[in-house]
Write an enzyme that holds these catalytic residues in place. Sequence first.
Site, PDB file in Angstrom:
ATOM      1  N   ASP A 103       0.790  -1.233   0.000  1.00  0.00           N
ATOM      2  CA  ASP A 103       0.000   0.000   0.000  1.00  0.00           C
ATOM      3  C   ASP A 103       0.823   1.285   0.000  1.00  0.00           C
ATOM      4  OD1 ASP A 103      -0.851  -0.736   3.472  1.00  0.00           O
ATOM      5  OD2 ASP A 103       0.921   0.285   2.668  1.00  0.00           O
ATOM      6  N   HIS A 118       6.420  -7.902  -1.170  1.00  0.00           N
ATOM      7  CA  HIS A 118       5.334  -8.351  -2.033  1.00  0.00           C
ATOM      8  C   HIS A 118       4.957  -7.328  -3.084  1.00  0.00           C
ATOM      9  CE1 HIS A 118       3.992 -11.350   1.316  1.00  0.00           C
ATOM     10  NE2 HIS A 118       5.040 -11.771   0.656  1.00  0.00           N
TER      11      HIS A 118
HETATM   12  C1  BV8 Z   1       6.217 -18.466  -3.290  1.00  0.00           C
HETATM   13  C2  BV8 Z   1       0.438  -9.613  -2.511  1.00  0.00           C
HETATM   14  C3  BV8 Z   1       6.803 -20.309  -4.660  1.00  0.00           C
HETATM   15  C4  BV8 Z   1      -0.719  -9.492  -3.406  1.00  0.00           C
HETATM   16  C5  BV8 Z   1       0.412 -11.606  -1.124  1.00  0.00           C
HETATM   17  C6  BV8 Z   1       6.804 -22.045   2.305  1.00  0.00           C
HETATM   18  C7  BV8 Z   1       7.810 -21.417   1.566  1.00  0.00           C
HETATM   19  C8  BV8 Z   1       7.490 -20.719   0.391  1.00  0.00           C
HETATM   20  C9  BV8 Z   1       6.159 -20.624  -0.036  1.00  0.00           C
HETATM   21  C10 BV8 Z   1       5.168 -21.240   0.693  1.00  0.00           C
HETATM   22  C11 BV8 Z   1       5.477 -21.941   1.849  1.00  0.00           C
HETATM   23  N1  BV8 Z   1       4.308 -22.427   2.350  1.00  0.00           N
HETATM   24  C12 BV8 Z   1       3.285 -22.045   1.559  1.00  0.00           C
HETATM   25  C13 BV8 Z   1       3.774 -21.338   0.524  1.00  0.00           C
HETATM   26  C14 BV8 Z   1       2.948 -20.795  -0.543  1.00  0.00           C
HETATM   27  C15 BV8 Z   1       2.486 -19.359  -0.272  1.00  0.00           C
HETATM   28  C16 BV8 Z   1       2.023 -19.160   1.143  1.00  0.00           C
HETATM   29  O1  BV8 Z   1       2.767 -18.677   1.996  1.00  0.00           O
HETATM   30  N2  BV8 Z   1       0.760 -19.511   1.407  1.00  0.00           N
HETATM   31  C17 BV8 Z   1       0.203 -19.292   2.740  1.00  0.00           C
HETATM   32  C18 BV8 Z   1      -1.190 -18.679   2.629  1.00  0.00           C
HETATM   33  C19 BV8 Z   1       0.184 -20.630   3.460  1.00  0.00           C
HETATM   34  N3  BV8 Z   1       3.566 -18.439  -0.556  1.00  0.00           N
HETATM   35  C20 BV8 Z   1       3.673 -17.990  -1.821  1.00  0.00           C
HETATM   36  O2  BV8 Z   1       2.972 -18.362  -2.737  1.00  0.00           O
HETATM   37  C21 BV8 Z   1       4.776 -16.978  -2.066  1.00  0.00           C
HETATM   38  N4  BV8 Z   1       5.463 -17.390  -3.260  1.00  0.00           N
HETATM   39  O3  BV8 Z   1       6.717 -18.935  -2.325  1.00  0.00           O
HETATM   40  O4  BV8 Z   1       6.284 -18.988  -4.561  1.00  0.00           O
HETATM   41  C22 BV8 Z   1       8.118 -20.184  -5.290  1.00  0.00           C
HETATM   42  C23 BV8 Z   1       9.247 -20.558  -4.571  1.00  0.00           C
HETATM   43  C24 BV8 Z   1      10.463 -20.507  -5.189  1.00  0.00           C
HETATM   44  C25 BV8 Z   1      10.557 -20.059  -6.517  1.00  0.00           C
HETATM   45  C26 BV8 Z   1       9.413 -19.672  -7.208  1.00  0.00           C
HETATM   46  C27 BV8 Z   1       8.166 -19.714  -6.591  1.00  0.00           C
HETATM   47  C28 BV8 Z   1       4.201 -15.595  -2.385  1.00  0.00           C
HETATM   48  C29 BV8 Z   1       3.426 -15.072  -1.221  1.00  0.00           C
HETATM   49  C30 BV8 Z   1       2.993 -13.630  -1.500  1.00  0.00           C
HETATM   50  C31 BV8 Z   1       1.540 -13.627  -1.861  1.00  0.00           C
HETATM   51  N5  BV8 Z   1       1.109 -12.245  -2.008  1.00  0.00           N
HETATM   52  N6  BV8 Z   1       0.008 -10.361  -1.353  1.00  0.00           N
HETATM   53  C32 BV8 Z   1      -1.783  -8.662  -2.784  1.00  0.00           C
HETATM   54  O5  BV8 Z   1      -1.614  -8.126  -1.658  1.00  0.00           O
HETATM   55  O6  BV8 Z   1      -2.812  -8.549  -3.443  1.00  0.00           O
HETATM   56  S1  BV8 Z   1       0.014 -12.336   0.354  1.00  0.00           S
HETATM   57  C33 BV8 Z   1      -0.847 -11.332   1.388  1.00  0.00           C
HETATM   58  O7  BV8 Z   1      -0.679 -11.929   2.697  1.00  0.00           O
HETATM   59  C34 BV8 Z   1      -0.352  -9.907   1.574  1.00  0.00           C
HETATM   60  O8  BV8 Z   1       0.902  -9.647   0.998  1.00  0.00           O
HETATM   61  C35 BV8 Z   1      -0.212  -9.813   3.071  1.00  0.00           C
HETATM   62  O9  BV8 Z   1       0.656  -8.845   3.438  1.00  0.00           O
HETATM   63  C36 BV8 Z   1       0.286 -11.171   3.346  1.00  0.00           C
HETATM   64  C37 BV8 Z   1       0.373 -11.590   4.772  1.00  0.00           C
HETATM   65  O10 BV8 Z   1      -0.819 -11.236   5.398  1.00  0.00           O
HETATM   66  P1  BV8 Z   1      -0.674 -10.226   6.643  1.00  0.00           P
HETATM   67  O11 BV8 Z   1       0.032  -9.001   6.156  1.00  0.00           O
HETATM   68  O12 BV8 Z   1      -0.081 -10.941   7.775  1.00  0.00           O
HETATM   69  O13 BV8 Z   1      -2.171  -9.825   6.893  1.00  0.00           O
HETATM   70  P2  BV8 Z   1      -3.297 -10.680   7.647  1.00  0.00           P
HETATM   71  O14 BV8 Z   1      -4.608 -10.061   7.350  1.00  0.00           O
HETATM   72  O15 BV8 Z   1      -3.088 -12.142   7.376  1.00  0.00           O
HETATM   73  O16 BV8 Z   1      -2.985 -10.467   9.211  1.00  0.00           O
HETATM   74  C38 BV8 Z   1      -3.176  -9.177   9.778  1.00  0.00           C
HETATM   75  C39 BV8 Z   1      -2.660  -9.268  11.195  1.00  0.00           C
HETATM   76  O17 BV8 Z   1      -2.725  -7.986  11.782  1.00  0.00           O
HETATM   77  C40 BV8 Z   1      -3.507 -10.203  12.076  1.00  0.00           C
HETATM   78  O18 BV8 Z   1      -2.635 -10.999  12.849  1.00  0.00           O
HETATM   79  C41 BV8 Z   1      -4.294  -9.229  12.975  1.00  0.00           C
HETATM   80  O19 BV8 Z   1      -4.489  -9.771  14.261  1.00  0.00           O
HETATM   81  C42 BV8 Z   1      -3.350  -8.050  13.037  1.00  0.00           C
HETATM   82  N7  BV8 Z   1      -3.979  -6.745  13.221  1.00  0.00           N
HETATM   83  C43 BV8 Z   1      -5.167  -6.303  12.706  1.00  0.00           C
HETATM   84  N8  BV8 Z   1      -5.359  -5.003  13.070  1.00  0.00           N
HETATM   85  C44 BV8 Z   1      -4.262  -4.639  13.797  1.00  0.00           C
HETATM   86  C45 BV8 Z   1      -3.380  -5.740  13.903  1.00  0.00           C
HETATM   87  N9  BV8 Z   1      -2.223  -5.688  14.567  1.00  0.00           N
HETATM   88  C46 BV8 Z   1      -1.903  -4.510  15.167  1.00  0.00           C
HETATM   89  N10 BV8 Z   1      -2.686  -3.412  15.120  1.00  0.00           N
HETATM   90  C47 BV8 Z   1      -3.867  -3.441  14.455  1.00  0.00           C
HETATM   91  N11 BV8 Z   1      -4.645  -2.332  14.423  1.00  0.00           N
END
Ligand code: BV8
Length: 248
Positions: A103, A118
């Site tokens: 963002d 990202h």
């Molecule tokens: C890849 C961009 C393969 C687009 C996003 C192990 C190793 C490698 C990969 C993997 C692995 N295990 C699984 C994978 C696959 C996958 C993955 O991680 N899946 C998950 C869901 C299990 N990873 C991938 O695909 C990655 N790529 O590894 O490719 C590869 C490997 C080698 C060579 C080639 C290819 C790519 C991942 C990136 C995906 N893109 N976003 C877009 O935004 O549109 S992911 C998306 O999730 C966002 O980027 C976001 O930032 C990210 C993480 O989410 P959070 O930021 O944590 O947000 P969330 O809502 O989940 O949590 C918010 C938190 O804030 C909560 O805890 C809440 O309690 C808290 N909160 C809320 N309000 C407040 C607060 N805290 C404080 N104050 C507040 N006011």
Amino acid sequence: MILSDSLKNELQHAGKIVFFTGAGISAESGVSTFRGEGGIWNKFKPEELASFQAFMKNADMVWEWYQYRRKIVHDVVPNAAHLAITEFQKYYPSVVVVTQNIDNLHTRAGNKEVYELHGNIERNYCSACKKRYDFLEFKDNKVPRCECGGLIRPDVVWFGESLPPDELAAGEFAAEHCDVLFSVGTSSIVYPAAYIPLQTKKAGKYVVEVNLTETEQTRYFDELIKGKAGEVLPAILEEIKMFRKPLP
Ligand code: BV8
Ligand code: ZN
């Protein structure tokens, strides 16, 4: 007082601070998170929208989703958490932000050293010839085409795509060489980004989590400060001011 004795001790002697951030740090700016209540992923499944396959299957729908999120990002401003990080720069010689957010709010808040793991929603490129189309206003919601005929896509990392190697390497280096890392507003479930705070722990350094709730990684960290980032980070800074002078 919000600082534990151990965190106060760390911050008294620290030189290098890292902030590893996720969607939660932008929540108080009005940008919805992904997985909390009201999170955008609750309406869609990530692979349905944030993946190259989804884009190839229905480019207009994916493009429209990013246009909608770009509009939200244009309408909001950095919040007290982003601004507190800018203020940290007055008290510590090295303050590095390693963010999963797309963002642009860290940069807009004046955070100087920001690594975007990202990508950035304000940047775009042609999925065929890679020509860049950054910081442009796209009028309608239909996916635009490059002069080469290729589909223009947002410069963000989709699921299944690898992270930008330079940003990731810089983020990992910062995590391995800092004194204190704050993991702020992330559910710590998206990899490889989620390895970042674990690298600080592996280097034997201090990791503090700032979140509303426990996460998958809380058990690996030195402490969790429960609360809103926009309240906790400024409160930490106020206490730091009691024992640290601004840099000359
Ligand atoms: C890849 C961009 C393969 C687009 C996003 C192990 C190793 C490698 C990969 C993997 C692995 N295990 C699984 C994978 C696959 C996958 C993955 O991680 N899946 C998950 C869901 C299990 N990873 C991938 O695909 C990655 N790529 O590894 O490719 C590869 C490997 C080698 C060579 C080639 C290819 C790519 C991942 C990136 C995906 N893109 N976003 C877009 O935004 O549109 S992911 C998306 O999730 C966002 O980027 C976001 O930032 C990210 C993480 O989410 P959070 O930021 O944590 O947000 P969330 O809502 O989940 O949590 C918010 C938190 O804030 C909560 O805890 C809440 O309690 C808290 N909160 C809320 N309000 C407040 C607060 N805290 C404080 N104050 C507040 N006011
Ligand atoms: Zn092109």
